[in-house]
Design a protein around this motif. Structure first.
Motif, PDB file in Angstrom:
ATOM      1  N   ALA A 162       6.843   2.168  13.373  1.00  0.00           N
ATOM      2  CA  ALA A 162       6.233   2.056  12.640  1.00  0.00           C
ATOM      3  C   ALA A 162       4.699   3.392  12.100  1.00  0.00           C
ATOM      4  O   ALA A 162       4.232   4.219  13.100  1.00  0.00           O
ATOM      5  N   VAL A 163       4.272   2.828  10.448  1.00  0.00           N
ATOM      6  CA  VAL A 163       3.758   4.644  10.949  1.00  0.00           C
ATOM      7  C   VAL A 163       1.680   3.206  10.718  1.00  0.00           C
ATOM      8  O   VAL A 163       1.648   3.277   9.996  1.00  0.00           O
ATOM      9  N   GLY A 164       1.315   3.737  11.595  1.00  0.00           N
ATOM     10  CA  GLY A 164      -0.828   3.709  11.509  1.00  0.00           C
ATOM     11  C   GLY A 164      -1.102   4.325  10.529  1.00  0.00           C
ATOM     12  O   GLY A 164      -0.765   5.822  10.059  1.00  0.00           O
ATOM     13  N   ALA A 165      -2.235   3.852  10.259  1.00  0.00           N
ATOM     14  CA  ALA A 165      -3.313   4.487   8.913  1.00  0.00           C
ATOM     15  C   ALA A 165      -3.976   5.957  10.184  1.00  0.00           C
ATOM     16  O   ALA A 165      -4.538   5.808  11.179  1.00  0.00           O
ATOM     17  N   SER A 166      -3.893   7.114   9.422  1.00  0.00           N
ATOM     18  CA  SER A 166      -4.671   7.789   9.575  1.00  0.00           C
ATOM     19  C   SER A 166      -6.510   7.178   9.635  1.00  0.00           C
ATOM     20  O   SER A 166      -6.835   6.615   9.011  1.00  0.00           O
ATOM     21  N   GLU A 167      -7.079   8.691   9.992  1.00  0.00           N
ATOM     22  CA  GLU A 167      -9.051   8.105  10.347  1.00  0.00           C
ATOM     23  C   GLU A 167      -9.781   8.383   9.169  1.00  0.00           C
ATOM     24  O   GLU A 167     -10.049   7.111   9.140  1.00  0.00           O
ATOM     25  N   GLU A 168      -8.426   9.444   8.231  1.00  0.00           N
ATOM     26  CA  GLU A 168      -9.428   9.319   6.425  1.00  0.00           C
ATOM     27  C   GLU A 168      -9.129   7.540   6.617  1.00  0.00           C
ATOM     28  O   GLU A 168      -9.750   7.572   5.291  1.00  0.00           O
ATOM     29  N   GLU A 169      -7.730   7.787   6.865  1.00  0.00           N
ATOM     30  CA  GLU A 169      -7.351   6.327   5.046  1.00  0.00           C
ATOM     31  C   GLU A 169      -8.397   5.182   6.040  1.00  0.00           C
ATOM     32  O   GLU A 169      -8.552   4.605   4.713  1.00  0.00           O
ATOM     33  N   ILE A 170      -8.764   4.887   7.008  1.00  0.00           N
ATOM     34  CA  ILE A 170      -9.616   4.335   7.746  1.00  0.00           C
ATOM     35  C   ILE A 170     -11.016   3.832   7.559  1.00  0.00           C
ATOM     36  O   ILE A 170     -11.344   3.011   6.224  1.00  0.00           O
ATOM     37  N   ALA A 171     -11.814   5.283   7.122  1.00  0.00           N
ATOM     38  CA  ALA A 171     -12.570   5.658   6.183  1.00  0.00           C
ATOM     39  C   ALA A 171     -12.680   5.315   4.735  1.00  0.00           C
ATOM     40  O   ALA A 171     -14.027   4.792   4.405  1.00  0.00           O
ATOM     41  N   GLU A 172     -11.594   5.477   4.567  1.00  0.00           N
ATOM     42  CA  GLU A 172     -11.646   5.547   2.742  1.00  0.00           C
ATOM     43  C   GLU A 172     -11.628   3.520   2.201  1.00  0.00           C
ATOM     44  O   GLU A 172     -12.502   3.100   1.913  1.00  0.00           O
ATOM     45  N   ALA A 173     -10.617   2.819   3.624  1.00  0.00           N
ATOM     46  CA  ALA A 173     -11.026   1.961   3.256  1.00  0.00           C
ATOM     47  C   ALA A 173     -11.921   1.686   3.615  1.00  0.00           C
ATOM     48  O   ALA A 173     -12.869  -0.225   2.492  1.00  0.00           O
ATOM     49  N   GLU A 174     -12.972   1.420   4.567  1.00  0.00           N
ATOM     50  CA  GLU A 174     -14.893   0.987   4.922  1.00  0.00           C
ATOM     51  C   GLU A 174     -14.628   0.983   3.856  1.00  0.00           C
ATOM     52  O   GLU A 174     -16.620   0.913   3.663  1.00  0.00           O
ATOM     53  N   ALA A 175     -15.383   2.788   3.444  1.00  0.00           N
ATOM     54  CA  ALA A 175     -16.182   2.728   2.174  1.00  0.00           C
ATOM     55  C   ALA A 175     -15.572   2.130   1.077  1.00  0.00           C
ATOM     56  O   ALA A 175     -16.961   1.604   0.355  1.00  0.00           O
ATOM     57  N   HIS A 176     -14.598   1.740   0.562  1.00  0.00           N
ATOM     58  CA  HIS A 176     -14.046   0.610  -0.289  1.00  0.00           C
ATOM     59  C   HIS A 176     -14.651  -0.394   0.174  1.00  0.00           C
ATOM     60  O   HIS A 176     -15.720  -1.860  -0.542  1.00  0.00           O
ATOM     61  N   LEU A 177     -14.550  -1.165   1.563  1.00  0.00           N
ATOM     62  CA  LEU A 177     -15.115  -2.093   1.241  1.00  0.00           C
ATOM     63  C   LEU A 177     -16.312  -2.565   1.735  1.00  0.00           C
ATOM     64  O   LEU A 177     -17.136  -3.752   1.331  1.00  0.00           O
ATOM     65  N   GLY A 178     -17.466  -1.670   1.803  1.00  0.00           N
ATOM     66  CA  GLY A 178     -18.888  -1.445   2.004  1.00  0.00           C
ATOM     67  C   GLY A 178     -19.009  -2.273   3.492  1.00  0.00           C
ATOM     68  O   GLY A 178     -20.796  -2.852   3.836  1.00  0.00           O
ATOM     69  N   VAL A 179     -18.119  -1.981   4.342  1.00  0.00           N
ATOM     70  CA  VAL A 179     -18.336  -2.643   5.854  1.00  0.00           C
ATOM     71  C   VAL A 179     -17.523  -2.287   6.770  1.00  0.00           C
ATOM     72  O   VAL A 179     -16.182  -2.040   6.331  1.00  0.00           O
ATOM     73  N   PRO A 180     -17.910  -1.455   8.072  1.00  0.00           N
ATOM     74  CA  PRO A 180     -16.803  -1.797   9.278  1.00  0.00           C
ATOM     75  C   PRO A 180     -16.063  -1.951   9.068  1.00  0.00           C
ATOM     76  O   PRO A 180     -16.141  -3.230   9.166  1.00  0.00           O
ATOM     77  N   LEU A 188      -5.160  -2.984  14.154  1.00  0.00           N
ATOM     78  CA  LEU A 188      -3.960  -3.530  13.960  1.00  0.00           C
ATOM     79  C   LEU A 188      -3.276  -2.347  13.244  1.00  0.00           C
ATOM     80  O   LEU A 188      -2.325  -1.643  12.876  1.00  0.00           O
ATOM     81  N   TYR A 189      -4.347  -1.239  12.587  1.00  0.00           N
ATOM     82  CA  TYR A 189      -4.164  -1.038  11.352  1.00  0.00           C
ATOM     83  C   TYR A 189      -3.530   0.959  11.792  1.00  0.00           C
ATOM     84  O   TYR A 189      -3.206   1.814  11.030  1.00  0.00           O
ATOM     85  N   GLN A 190      -3.984   1.229  12.923  1.00  0.00           N
ATOM     86  CA  GLN A 190      -4.056   2.184  13.731  1.00  0.00           C
ATOM     87  C   GLN A 190      -2.614   2.474  14.194  1.00  0.00           C
ATOM     88  O   GLN A 190      -2.035   3.375  13.938  1.00  0.00           O
ATOM     89  N   VAL A 191      -1.593   1.211  14.199  1.00  0.00           N
ATOM     90  CA  VAL A 191      -0.464   1.324  14.280  1.00  0.00           C
ATOM     91  C   VAL A 191       0.420   0.296  13.221  1.00  0.00           C
ATOM     92  O   VAL A 191       1.403   1.521  13.343  1.00  0.00           O
TER      93      VAL A 191
END
Length: 456
Positions: A162-180, A188-191
């Motif tokens: 599996a290819v996990g999400a980077s910290e930058e991708e997670i930060a971008e997703a959280e910014a889009h969601l508006g919540v951590p 899960l997404y780190q994996v």
């Protein structure tokens, strides 16, 4: 003039309608009506079934598909999302008068009908269940089964490539969601980041996680606005959460974080606003066939992935008077039996006895919705005594009584005209709707274009 407003575009469909409804169109006041959009249509034409032992094919009803297809193409060229129509005989030989109806901002579209949907009597008004926010549950905590390390270890064992999400991708997703991201979902997404291009066989992550995992960039908050509940349906629901409920009975919540699908259109989400008997971070399923509520899947994401718990806990329900009452020949036997201080929605359905009085519900403080079938009300003017109504749905005859008596409730946010799909002429329904809208200072419901021509 666009193709949509060219009579010749409609001629093939009108020819089929005239052949199928000759008696109706030649009778005084006769009409046929329908609705067409680029993705679906409701047109009163007979369906030709396939030969025994063979599946239905487009060719079985090719004439109908071709005739409707011309209008669909015209809609696309016009940039329109749909049109309703009413066809009537005109005075010219073989003549047809065609009314093309485009609804404005004063109404929601009808559901598979040329009749208008709910009349919107106040800007931005929403049904009460859609307005409801989650209640705070003091002391709500994650389930004991939640274990970030165990979750990640199990996923890495099952998905070694599996290819996990980077910290930058997670930060971008959280910014889009508006919540951590909740801790387990972040783990899960780190994996596994969920992108389709990462897999030759997408069944592999499905089996490992227990659902169809969305790419990280497609994770979203399932608040009430995401469920797109029409007034006609939302007004007939009630939000209720009991002390025994693990999931709050909401349309949506800012704490429902959707990350997957069950493969059939139902969304899988992390729930950060649980009910009194739930856990923060539990996994829920949001049905695409329901307007309110969600079901418990597992007490935690770890519980879902590691322990393969898919069905939550048995649903317990305390006995309470229903907030929505259906009075009809097969359900609640009377208005008196339906009445209690918490009643929010009263629906009067098929009724074979004497018409009903609304007197037993005059003083109920939470009654906000009334829907009634034709002939069920002993005196429609009693509706004026229901001072908390937000939504009222009546047949045309009962609306006529209220309008003539000046008894339409002044506090309505929305209204429905329950017209018979084919028997009642949508043009009369629209005229009635405009009278109701005028009481609230709203613009007319529709823009109507009239075309006339002959059907050879």
């Amino acid at each position: 003039m666009t193709a949509l407003h060219d009579f010749t575009t409609w001629q093939p469909l009108l020819r089929l309608l005239c052949a199928a409804h000759t008696e109706t169109l030649t009778a005084p006041g006769g009409h046929v009506a329908g609705q067409i959009s680029p993705g679906a249509w409701s047109v009163p034409l007979p369906y030709r079934p396939p030969e025994p032992g063979r599946a239905s094919q487009v060719s079985d009803n090719q004439e109908q598909f071709d005739a409707v297809g011309r209008i669909v193409e015209a809609l696309k060229e016009d940039g329109s999302d749909g049109v309703s129509f009413v066809a009537e005989a005109s005075s010219a030989p073989s003549g047809i008068r065609l009314h093309l109806i485009r609804l404005g901002s004063s109404a929601e579209p009808g559901v598979a009908t040329a009749h208008p949907g709910t009349l919107l009597l106040a800007d931005g008004a929403l049904p009460e269940p859609v307005r409801r926010l989650p209640e705070r549950v003091p002391g709500a905590v994650p389930a004991p089964s939640a274990d970030v390390e165990l979750l990640q270890r199990a996923l890495r064992e099952r998905l070694p490539n599996a290819v996990g999400a980077s910290e930058e991708e997670i930060a971008e997703a959280e910014a889009h969601l508006g919540v951590p991201l909740p801790a387990e979902l972040r783990a899960l997404y780190q994996v596994v980041r969920g992108r389709h291009e990462d897999w030759d066989d997408y069944q592999e992550p499905y089996d490992a996680v227990g659902c169809e995992l969305f790419p990280l960039g497609e994770v979203y908050v399932a608040d009430a606005a995401s469920r797109h509940v029409l007034w006609k349906f939302g007004a007939m629901e009630a939000v209720e959460t009991g002390p025994e409920d693990a999931v709050q009975g909401l349309v949506g919540s800012p704490g429902w974080i959707v990350f997957g699908d069950n493969g059939g259109g139902d969304r899988i989400a992390i729930d950060l606003t649980p009910g009194p008997d739930g856990h923060v971070g539990q996994v829920i399923i949001i049905s695409h066939e329901e307007n309110v509520g969600a079901g418990l899947v597992a007490d935690s994401l770890t519980d879902l992935v590691v322990h393969r718990h898919f069905d939550g806990r048995p649903l317990r329900r305390s006995e309470r008077p229903p907030l929505v009452a259906h009075v009809n020949r097969a359900s609640v036997p009377s208005v008196e039996a339906a009445a209690h201080p918490g009643l929010e929605v009263l629906s009067l359905g098929v009724w074979e006895e004497a018409p009903l009085s609304l007197a037993p519900v005059f003083d109920l403080p939470r009654l906000r919705t009334l829907s009634a079938y034709p002939g069920t009300l002993a005196d429609p003017c009693e509706i004026a005594r229901l001072t908390h109504l937000e939504y009222l749905e009546l047949p045309p005859g009962e609306w006529r009584v209220l309008l003539d008596a000046g008894a339409v409730p002044s506090g309505l946010l929305a209204a429905g005209i329950e017209a018979h799909r084919q028997r009642d002429n949508p043009l009369r329904t629209i005229a009635l709707a405009d009278e109701i809208l005028a009481l609230y200072g709203r613009p007319p419901i529709a823009d109507i274009t009239v075309l006339e021509g002959a059907i050879p």
